[in-house]
Design an enzyme around this catalytic site. Sequence first.
Site, PDB file in Angstrom:
ATOM      1  N   GLN A 101      41.221  35.314  36.477  1.00 18.44           N
ATOM      2  CA  GLN A 101      41.780  36.383  36.590  1.00 18.44           C
ATOM      3  C   GLN A 101      43.323  36.173  35.902  1.00 18.44           C
ATOM      4  O   GLN A 101      44.113  35.801  36.628  1.00 18.44           O
ATOM      5  CB  GLN A 101      42.113  37.070  37.991  1.00 18.44           C
ATOM      6  CG  GLN A 101      42.595  38.625  37.674  1.00 18.44           C
ATOM      7  CD  GLN A 101      43.165  39.312  39.134  1.00 18.44           C
ATOM      8  OE1 GLN A 101      43.886  38.889  39.725  1.00 18.44           O
ATOM      9  NE2 GLN A 101      42.074  40.068  39.609  1.00 18.44           N
ATOM     10  N   TYR A 185      51.855  45.611  37.729  1.00 18.27           N
ATOM     11  CA  TYR A 185      52.277  44.248  37.171  1.00 18.27           C
ATOM     12  C   TYR A 185      52.212  44.637  35.678  1.00 18.27           C
ATOM     13  O   TYR A 185      52.039  45.816  35.275  1.00 18.27           O
ATOM     14  CB  TYR A 185      51.196  43.204  37.401  1.00 18.27           C
ATOM     15  CG  TYR A 185      51.229  42.841  38.785  1.00 18.27           C
ATOM     16  CD1 TYR A 185      52.206  42.249  39.351  1.00 18.27           C
ATOM     17  CD2 TYR A 185      50.082  42.996  39.768  1.00 18.27           C
ATOM     18  CE1 TYR A 185      52.445  41.780  40.697  1.00 18.27           C
ATOM     19  CE2 TYR A 185      50.053  42.736  41.023  1.00 18.27           C
ATOM     20  CZ  TYR A 185      51.259  42.072  41.789  1.00 18.27           C
ATOM     21  OH  TYR A 185      51.474  41.687  42.865  1.00 18.27           O
TER      22      TYR A 185
END
Length: 402
Positions: A101, A185
């Site tokens: 990820q 994010y």
Amino acid sequence: MSELLEPVLLGDTISLRNRICMGSMTRNRCIDANKPTPASIKHYVDRARDGTGLIIAEGTFIGPHGAEWPYAPVMYKQEHADAWARVTSAVHDVGGKIFFQPWHAGRIQNERMPMLREISYPVYAPSRVPAKGGKFRTLEGVPGHTENVTEIVDPRVIVDQFRRSVALAKEAGFDGIELLSQGGYLLHNFLCTHSNTRTDAYGGSVENRCRFPLEVLDAIIDVWGPRAVGIKICPSDDYNDSTVSNDELTETYTYYIRELMCRDLAFINLSRRGCEVGRETDDYFRSKPRPEGKELPAGYEPLNQFGSLIKYPGSRTMLMVNHEYTVEEARELIQEGKIDLVTFARPFIYNPDLITRIKHDIPFAINTRSGKVNYGPFQDPNENYNEWPSSETTSGTIEATA
């Protein structure tokens, strides 16, 4: 639980032992220059050996960052790929599958954190809009997110950083990629109008706000091909100053998901964080109601609104769901044909034998230790990480204090 436990093919070639996935989360145990350690290997191998269908490794920064977790992993040098290769090899040795990820924290950083402080690297975001909140417990005064945000001049530079990171992940032996596009994010920063105030091709209209995340995704596909790539999204997210109105999330994610579906991905992971479900079990979110004007309709869940855009006759993209799903709820959704895969996150930390428990209808162990055990602090990286008892040694409930 036969529906949950049946084998399934992800993408074109990735055979999973069942439909249960271990969520990414942050483990904060990479104490060797932000590389995984023997403690990390044991953590992943224990859960792979138990039979987890797919492991999504912890979010891994594509460059040096200053997020709240000083021991989060990174992947931007060959030494990082070499360290992760020891993890993937060990997971494969016990029959597991593991995805990488890639992660860029965007404005959810503080430049006084170790990695950024050492190289004087800026906190990059789409616009010079600091995020509200945050709590950097390891810094004197426990400050929040930085006020010193640097606007990205050319987003294609960051796209290339993602490309480099996922190429290293391929060298490291991962089976695929789950791109993180939520949580407040960087990719999420571009999607939201309050964190993206740009007036160029990357801001303004929904098409422009989705441009950067889609360019990142396309770069990853160039390296991996679409059928080994998934993406995690959360329309209802309210983490890290990411909350938007119901109207905005509807416009953004209707367009975004349709664009994602054009790319023939292996899966879309649809999280329901920010909804009523789960708030009663999470101290952080229970105390933080959604802001005025950004409330959701009663009983709202993204699956009900967007699920049919992903899972329909002829779609090759699997639908994964995430955030506070119960085993029975997941089984019913799979049985009804509404989802393909389910992610459990925090329970996997203190249930190294979670698959065994599901198979034999053994209750999940419950964390009664104080604090967020995956973040620390800790004296040894195995503490609250690798010494959780299995169902063979406990009746189902852990009674312990950190």
